[in-house]
Design a protein around this motif. Structure first.
Motif, PDB file in Angstrom:
ATOM      1  N   MET A 122     -13.325  13.118 -46.702  1.00  0.00           N
ATOM      2  CA  MET A 122     -14.518  13.141 -45.863  1.00  0.00           C
ATOM      3  C   MET A 122     -15.433  14.227 -46.395  1.00  0.00           C
ATOM      4  O   MET A 122     -15.007  15.368 -46.618  1.00  0.00           O
ATOM      5  CB  MET A 122     -14.156  13.417 -44.404  1.00  0.00           C
ATOM      6  N   LEU A 137     -17.187   8.952 -45.511  1.00  0.00           N
ATOM      7  CA  LEU A 137     -15.871   8.629 -46.039  1.00  0.00           C
ATOM      8  C   LEU A 137     -15.979   8.220 -47.502  1.00  0.00           C
ATOM      9  O   LEU A 137     -16.791   7.368 -47.857  1.00  0.00           O
ATOM     10  CB  LEU A 137     -15.262   7.490 -45.215  1.00  0.00           C
ATOM     11  N   ASP A 157     -15.048  16.407 -40.697  1.00  0.00           N
ATOM     12  CA  ASP A 157     -16.152  15.835 -41.464  1.00  0.00           C
ATOM     13  C   ASP A 157     -16.148  16.279 -42.913  1.00  0.00           C
ATOM     14  O   ASP A 157     -16.827  15.679 -43.757  1.00  0.00           O
ATOM     15  CB  ASP A 157     -17.500  16.215 -40.832  1.00  0.00           C
TER      16      ASP A 157
END
Length: 252
Positions: free
Chosen positions: A115, A120, A173
């Motif tokens: 990530m 992704l 993230d």
């Protein structure tokens, strides 16, 4: 002149019918479809709390965890095929196989995943995504309680689904690179900022890499959906709490 059945004969017939019904139900549950209840929001927007889904056992074949009480009758999986990237799958938590999880299959054996700023990457390539309308969290009366940023991701094979972004710059993230070991899978929740999944190692309460024999099956259909506000002790709340538009719908 026909003979009347004795009470004992009637009782035996009833018991035999009951045994047959139980055996058929257990056979279906073990080898065909098993129902599961969604208790958390980790798979929003795909699955809501209160969804009940049927999971196909035969899609991935059978392992000890597919069977009732998980008896160690054999190793690995038999009579099945491998999961596809993008499948929504139920599996046993590797840290405690008595606990069921449901996530999306994102990484296959040998894949490299990461990530980066909420995007992704699979094998070094960013997954295509586009911003779509906000997900609206509603109460049982249809009133909007919250709007959440929503994206549509499209995997390299064309499979598309929607994910939520609750926060920017969340810990999940931005990650290192995960290399999926042979015979394992990398699972992620669609509610990316509210999912303890394969991004989090087992020792920190996450899912880690999921062994193939821990897979139970693929979630195929929502057969009923009920608002969490409904109470088993208050039958008059059941009808109004049903989410009719979600009943008997496929899972993508």
């Amino acid at each position: 002149m026909a003979k009347a059945k004795s009470r004992g004969g009637d009782l035996w017939e009833s018991l035999r019918t009951l045994v047959y019904a139980i055996a058929i139900a257990l056979g279906i549950r073990t080898f065909a479809y098993e129902p599961f209840h969604i208790p958390s929001e980790s798979m929003l927007p795909t699955l809501l709390v209160g969804d009940y889904v049927f999971v196909s056992k035969f899609t991935y074949g059978y392992s000890r965890y597919s069977l009732l009480f998980s008896p160690p009758l054999f190793e690995g999986r038999i009579l099945g095929s491998s999961p596809k990237r993008g499948d929504v799958a139920v599996f046993r938590w590797p840290r405690d196989p008595s606990v069921d999880y449901i996530k999306r299959v994102i990484g296959l054996p040998g894949d490299r995943l990461q990530m980066r700023d909420g995007v992704l990457l699979i094998n070094g390539e960013p997954v295509k995504r586009r911003r779509v309308e906000d997900f609206e969290r509603r109460d049982r009366f249809g009133n909007v309680q919250e709007r959440i940023e929503q994206w549509e991701e499209t995997l390299p094979d064309g499979t598309s689904y929607r994910v939520l972004n609750l926060f920017n710059y969340n810990a999940g993230d931005n990650t290192g690179v995960y290399t999926v070991p042979p015979g394992h899978y990398f699972m992620m929740g669609d509610n990316r900022d509210n999912s303890q999944d394969s991004r989090v190692p087992l020792e920190f309460g996450g899912v880690g890499y999921v062994p193939a024999d821990h897979l139970i099956g693929r979630a195929e259909i929502r057969w009923v959906s009920i608002e969490p506000s409904a109470s088993l002790l208050k039958p008059w709340t059941w009808f109004s709490a049903l989410r009719w538009n979600r009943m008997f719908t496929g899972i993508e």
